[in-house]
Design a protein around this motif. Structure first.
Motif, short mmCIF file in Angstrom:
data_model
loop_
_atom_site.label_atom_id
_atom_site.label_comp_id
_atom_site.label_asym_id
_atom_site.label_seq_id
_atom_site.Cartn_x
_atom_site.Cartn_y
_atom_site.Cartn_z
N MET A 184 -4.30 -8.67 3.68
CA MET A 184 -5.61 -8.10 3.38
C MET A 184 -6.60 -8.25 4.52
O MET A 184 -7.36 -7.35 4.81
CB MET A 184 -6.18 -8.74 2.10
N GLU A 185 -6.57 -9.38 5.21
CA GLU A 185 -7.62 -9.62 6.19
C GLU A 185 -7.42 -8.83 7.48
O GLU A 185 -8.33 -8.71 8.27
CB GLU A 185 -7.69 -11.11 6.54
N TYR A 186 -6.23 -8.31 7.70
CA TYR A 186 -5.98 -7.61 8.95
C TYR A 186 -6.58 -6.21 8.90
O TYR A 186 -6.65 -5.59 7.86
CB TYR A 186 -4.49 -7.52 9.24
N SER A 187 -6.94 -5.72 10.03
CA SER A 187 -7.65 -4.46 10.07
C SER A 187 -6.74 -3.25 10.09
O SER A 187 -7.16 -2.18 9.70
CB SER A 187 -8.54 -4.40 11.32
N THR A 188 -5.52 -3.38 10.54
CA THR A 188 -4.75 -2.18 10.83
C THR A 188 -3.63 -1.95 9.82
O THR A 188 -3.13 -2.88 9.21
CB THR A 188 -4.12 -2.26 12.23
N LEU A 189 -3.30 -0.69 9.65
CA LEU A 189 -2.14 -0.30 8.85
C LEU A 189 -1.07 0.21 9.80
O LEU A 189 -1.36 1.03 10.67
CB LEU A 189 -2.53 0.80 7.87
N TYR A 193 4.23 7.08 2.41
CA TYR A 193 4.38 5.88 3.21
C TYR A 193 4.13 4.63 2.36
O TYR A 193 3.11 4.54 1.69
CB TYR A 193 3.39 5.86 4.37
N ARG A 207 0.75 -5.21 4.09
CA ARG A 207 -0.34 -5.61 4.97
C ARG A 207 -1.04 -6.84 4.40
O ARG A 207 -1.28 -6.92 3.21
CB ARG A 207 -1.33 -4.46 5.10
N TYR A 214 0.84 -1.19 0.00
CA TYR A 214 0.00 0.00 0.00
C TYR A 214 0.88 1.24 0.00
O TYR A 214 1.96 1.26 0.58
CB TYR A 214 -0.87 0.06 1.26
N PHE A 246 2.17 2.39 10.02
CA PHE A 246 2.91 3.40 9.28
C PHE A 246 4.35 3.49 9.80
O PHE A 246 4.58 3.48 10.99
CB PHE A 246 2.25 4.77 9.43
N GLY A 247 5.29 3.59 8.87
CA GLY A 247 6.68 3.86 9.23
C GLY A 247 6.97 5.34 9.13
O GLY A 247 6.06 6.16 9.27
#
Lengths: 115, 110
Positions: free
Chosen positions: B93-98, B87, B91, B34, B100-101
């Motif tokens: 796909m099924e996980y909810s969170t992103l 950024y 990720r 992403y 960020f670095g």
């Protein structure tokens, strides 16, 4: 205009104050998120709500209390904060928290200063 | 989720293509790439995502190497309004969170 509105945009509070941040989304989404962005640090996920239920709490201190009365509104209640809690607080939404495309829609943030 | 490595900053002349690299050498087969950007004092904005094929939309193109260990975000004709932190996130796909670095600060100059 992302469809996610945060108020207030700026907030200054003392350490003994109680205040709240508000987020509203007009996108028909079912998941809402709070992120924190401190100066020169990456965004940190704080909370995730999916269909009004909290699904993630990223070890956030209890002086931050989220509330999600419905899928369109998310609050962050603030109580006895510390100066190091000064940051940009960002709200985001997505269609749902699981099996989604990964596209989050962010608000413009609430800039919090704790004196 | 796999970690990503991005250069801390890049410069680009207005009107030229901006090519932003990202290394994700530990990416798994089910992890997507992403790209988001954050203009100063605003919330992050989704740009594009992909799994293994190259993707293009009205904002940018995403080129993913065949081994998927790196990718490049291309802004074909950068404008001053493209100045932002970009950024790169991997990720499942099924996980909810992103997560960020620190991203890449792109400065587009006249």
């Amino acid at each position: 205009e992302t469809g996610v509105t945060q108020t207030p945009r700026h907030l200054v509070m003392g350490m003994t104050n109680k205040k709240s941040l508000k987020c509203e989304q007009h996108l028909g989404h079912n998941a809402m998120y709070w992120y924190k962005q401190s100066a020169k640090k990456p965004l940190e996920l704080m909370f995730v709500y999916n269909f009004k239920e909290q699904t993630e709490n990223n070890s956030v201190p209890s002086r931050f209390s989220p509330e999600c009365p419905n899928s369109s509104h998310l609050f962050l209640h603030l109580h006895t904060l510390q100066p190091e809690d000064s940051a940009l607080y960002l709200c985001a939404s997505s269609p749902q928290a699981r099996a989604n495309t990964g596209e989050l829609f962010f608000g413009e943030g609430s800039r919090l200063t704790v004196l | 989720d796999a970690k990503t490595t991005q250069p801390p900053s890049m410069d680009c002349a207005e009107g030229r293509a901006a090519n932003l690299p990202c290394n994700h050498s530990t990416i798994s087969g089910n992890e997507y790439v992403y790209w988001y950007r954050q203009i100063h004092s605003q919330g992050p904005q989704y740009i594009i995502h992909g799994l293994k094929n190259n993707e293009t939309n009205e904002m940018a193109s995403l080129i993913i190497t065949e081994d998927r260990k790196s990718s490049t975000l291309i802004l074909p004709h950068a404008t001053l309004r493209d100045t932002a932190v970009y950024y790169c996130i991997v990720r499942v796909m099924e996980y909810s969170t992103l997560t960020f670095g620190k991203g890449t600060m792109l400065l587009v100059s006249p």
